[in-house]
Design an enzyme around this catalytic site. Structure first.
Site, PDB file in Angstrom:
ATOM      1  CG  HIS A 184      11.916  -7.262   1.436  1.00  0.00           C
ATOM      2  ND1 HIS A 184      11.780  -7.994   2.199  1.00  0.00           N
ATOM      3  CD2 HIS A 184      11.036  -6.021   1.413  1.00  0.00           C
ATOM      4  CE1 HIS A 184      11.320  -7.756   3.237  1.00  0.00           C
ATOM      5  NE2 HIS A 184      10.371  -6.655   2.699  1.00  0.00           N
ATOM      6  CG  ASP A 256       4.674  -8.787   1.645  1.00  0.00           C
ATOM      7  OD1 ASP A 256       5.246  -7.288   2.364  1.00  0.00           O
ATOM      8  OD2 ASP A 256       5.431  -9.387   2.068  1.00  0.00           O
TER       9      ASP A 256
END
Length: 483
Positions: A184, A256
């Site tokens: 992230h 993702d």
């Protein structure tokens, strides 16, 4: 906008968007009518079951076969139960119990709940083999550190979930379990040869492909031997040669979230990331959680532009949109979910609890919950023993900022139960625990990924393999502190 309407619809057909708030804004519904593949629901979109059912109905008014996705892994990653914590243990607990029918049953129950709410795609299970104790983003989301055990439970999870008519999406290919960085925030690197990946990271993916998983999610990780300097999400050798060619996957490849730094920074923005992912072989592009109409239009313009200037072949984007449409058609199939036994999740969590040492004599203890930050994947979900305690005082502490003498003074003659997540890697936590244990009866409850560390002097060390509502209740029950 001057776009070719056909190309615009084609580009939209590869995108999985999102929107803020509990009520879908008009643009989110209108884009579905214009060809958007679907939306992902996050905690900010969810208040209660009736509202979620109304939300999915409103989205289907845009297009009946819209994909409506969610990250509902059970355990530490829950969207439906983000306000309370999941009633199911996560993968680490299920792997610790090591009962394949139970794993299948838990995932069938999760699938039945999603199906009843009109959700068609679960971005689960996580099938990464968590071989790094320091892994900051997978941890208890994994069935464990043994490839064979993870493979068996991954297949059971997919079978259970998809028995309800909800499509599964195994993640994160080619394996995020050996990383010590969070994609992230950055682009993690796994510097391992393909032979190691085939033995350590890839067996669960082979197992879920054999089990008929409908989708597989890419990882924003760099594996130099396969991907060079780019993440796997942008790597044709990973998504086409390895996943489709060597492992024979014929379903939908989902990225993702492209807003994650592991992808967006590597590509120079979400739009360029979308183009690179499509070119590499991805089919359905998850934009992320913080999405508005302008961001969707930016991505569409980038894809349409790439079709015009030769960065993307039309046949590749048509193939991607076709696979997304196949997934939407499959998820529209009616499932026949089995009835979920009452208390299934709590009974499963109880079986996962492991006790080392002596937990007798814990009458009315001082319960100390050590603060631990949540990952973006987890979000801010309540955890701990608090909701389940009867006859015990609970206080909060910050490792590295809390005086152990102060806690001992507050405890007085009472024993201390110290509750934490990932204590082995939380700055100051080891020192706090061992300072307390040196002069006071201390029981440690580890609700994160269990490492080899055990605190010197502690009377007992209790492992729950997760911090869901179910895990918390199970721990309180084992310690004799629950009502």
């Amino acid at each position: 906008m001057g776009q070719d309407p056909g190309l615009r619809r084609l580009a939209l057909g590869t995108l999985l968007a999102a929107y803020p708030g509990p009520v879908p804004p008009d643009w989110a519904v209108d884009l579905l009518a214009e060809g958007l593949a679907g939306h992902t629901l996050f905690g900010t979109n969810i208040h209660d079951p009736a509202q979620v059912a109304a939300t999915t109905a409103a989205l289907r008014a845009g297009r009946p076969d819209a994909i409506i996705a969610i990250d509902e892994e059970g355990g530490d990653v829950t969207r439906l139960a983000h306000a309370t914590g999941s009633p199911y243990p996560g993968n680490a607990a299920l792997g610790a119990v090591d009962d394949l029918p139970l794993t299948r049953q838990v995932y069938a129950a999760i699938g039945a709940e999603l199906a009843a709410l009109g959700i068609t795609l679960d971005l689960a299970p996580t099938v990464d083999v968590n071989t790094a104790d320091e892994n900051p983003v997978i941890g208890t989301r994994s069935f464990g550190a043994d490839p064979a055990r993870v493979a068996a439970h991954s297949a059971a999870a997919v079978t259970g979930l998809q028995s309800s008519g909800v499509a599964g999406c195994a993640k994160h290919f080619p394996g995020h379990g050996a990383t010590v960085a969070d994609s992230h925030y950055e682009l993690p690197t796994i510097d391992a040869p393909p032979a190691v990946l085939r033995e350590r990271d890839l067996p669960p993916f082979a197992a879920v492909i054999d089990a008929g998983v409908r989708a597989i999610m890419t990882a924003h990780i760099r594996v130099p031997a396969l991907t060079g300097d780019a993440p796997a999400t942008f790597s044709r050798p990973v998504l086409v040669d390895l996943l489709r060619g060597e492992y024979g996957f014929t379903g939908t490849v989902i990225t993702d979230a492209l807003e994650m730094k592991g992808a967006a920074l590597a590509a120079g923005g979400v739009g360029p990331a979308a183009v690179r992912a499509l070119a590499a072989g991805a089919d359905l592009l998850c934009i992320g959680a913080k999405v508005d109409a302008d961001l969707v239009e930016t991505v569409v313009e980038e894809v349409v532009g790439a079709l015009g200037d030769g960065r993307l072949d039309r046949s590749r984007v048509e193939e991607a949109a076709g696979r997304a449409a196949e997934l939407a058609a499959w998820t529209g199939a009616a499932g026949t979910p089995a009835a979920t036994p009452d208390g299934l999740g709590y009974a499963a969590a109880l079986r996962a609890v492991r006790v080392e040492g002596d937990i007798t004599g814990l009458t009315a203890p001082l319960v100390v919950q050590v603060h631990a930050a949540s990952t973006i994947a987890e979000g801010r979900v309540p955890w701990g023993l608090g909701p389940h305690l009867v006859g015990a005082e609970e206080v909060r502490a910050v490792a590295g900022e809390t005086d152990p003498d102060e806690l001992r003074g507050r405890a007085g003659d009472r024993p201390i139960v110290l509750v934490g997540r990932h204590l082995h890697r939380l700055p100051g936590a080891r020192e706090l625990v061992e300072a307390l244990a040196a002069a006071h009866p201390v029981t440690v409850v580890e609700m994160g990924w269990p490492a080899a560390w055990r605190p010197v002097g502690a009377r007992a060390f209790v492992t729950t393999y997760g911090a869901s509502h179910a895990n918390g209740r199970a721990a309180a029950q084992v310690l004799g502190l629950a009502g």
